[in-house]
Scaffold this active site. Structure first.
Site, PDB file in Angstrom:
ATOM      1  CG  HIS A   1      51.529  25.023  69.826  1.00  0.00           C
ATOM      2  ND1 HIS A   1      52.667  24.098  69.225  1.00  0.00           N
ATOM      3  CD2 HIS A   1      51.912  24.496  71.482  1.00  0.00           C
ATOM      4  CE1 HIS A   1      52.933  23.258  69.696  1.00  0.00           C
ATOM      5  NE2 HIS A   1      52.506  23.571  71.048  1.00  0.00           N
TER       6      HIS A   1
ATOM      7  CG  HIS B   1      46.234  11.404  47.147  1.00  0.00           C
ATOM      8  ND1 HIS B   1      44.415  12.033  47.202  1.00  0.00           N
ATOM      9  CD2 HIS B   1      46.896  12.629  47.036  1.00  0.00           C
ATOM     10  CE1 HIS B   1      44.872  13.318  46.602  1.00  0.00           C
ATOM     11  NE2 HIS B   1      46.053  14.148  46.379  1.00  0.00           N
TER      12      HIS B   1
ATOM     13  CE1 TYR C   1      54.831  26.456  70.405  1.00  0.00           C
ATOM     14  CE2 TYR C   1      55.678  28.272  70.910  1.00  0.00           C
ATOM     15  CZ  TYR C   1      54.766  27.975  70.886  1.00  0.00           C
ATOM     16  OH  TYR C   1      54.223  28.770  72.217  1.00  0.00           O
ATOM     17  CB  ALA C   2      61.304  22.870  66.112  1.00  0.00           C
ATOM     18  CG  ASN C   3      56.789  20.543  66.927  1.00  0.00           C
ATOM     19  OD1 ASN C   3      56.808  19.679  66.969  1.00  0.00           O
ATOM     20  ND2 ASN C   3      56.200  22.022  67.357  1.00  0.00           N
TER      21      ASN C   3
ATOM     22  CG  ASP D   1      59.553  20.797  69.135  1.00  0.00           C
ATOM     23  OD1 ASP D   1      58.778  19.690  69.823  1.00  0.00           O
ATOM     24  OD2 ASP D   1      58.883  21.604  68.478  1.00  0.00           O
TER      25      ASP D   1
END
Length: 139
Positions: free
Chosen positions: A106, A20, A128-130, A28
């Site tokens: 970012h 948990h 920024y595909a994170n 990316d």
């Protein structure tokens, strides 16, 4: 051979050992990955596997209670950001639990990856595909 969706042994082990609030970063192809954090590199070529494919597999195999994304993701890559949002909403409906979404810069995101159990690198080439997933509990 394993029957479930997730076949990658490193990723399967990671998901099976999450506690948990443990965190996993899915990123990316360009996000810098700290040396101190375990790297699970799935990238084969540009776009393979995609960010969303990887997100879907992780969501299918684990309980997520919150996510962290960079503010820049929504601003610079709104189409993919919206697709991620839809996946998270679908997961909420499926599991009957809310998934909190937190936005940070970012630069703060890159620092936060230091808290991840692992960073999973995809072949995604969209800026920024994170996302950082924080594990929940199934009960």
């Amino acid at each position: 051979m394993k029957k479930s969706t997730l076949l990658n042994s490193e990723l399967s082990y990671l998901v099976a050992t999450l506690g948990h609030t443990d965190e996993i970063t899915i990123c990316d192809a360009g996000l810098p990955i700290p040396d101190e954090v375990t790297r699970i590199d799935l990238a084969l070529t540009h776009g393979v596997p995609s960010f969303l494919e990887t997100v879907r597999v992780i969501l299918s195999e684990s309980q997520i209670e919150s996510v962290i994304v960079a503010q820049e993701f929504a601003q610079v890559s709104p189409v993919l950001h919206e697709a991620l949002y839809r996946e998270l909403k679908a997961e909420e409906q499926l599991c009957g639990k809310p998934i909190a979404i937190q936005y940070i810069s970012h630069e703060a995101f890159k620092q936060r990856t230091l808290q991840s159990r692992a960073v999973v690198r995809t072949g995604e080439c969209t800026p920024y595909a994170n996302v950082i997933f924080q594990a929940g509990v199934v009960f």
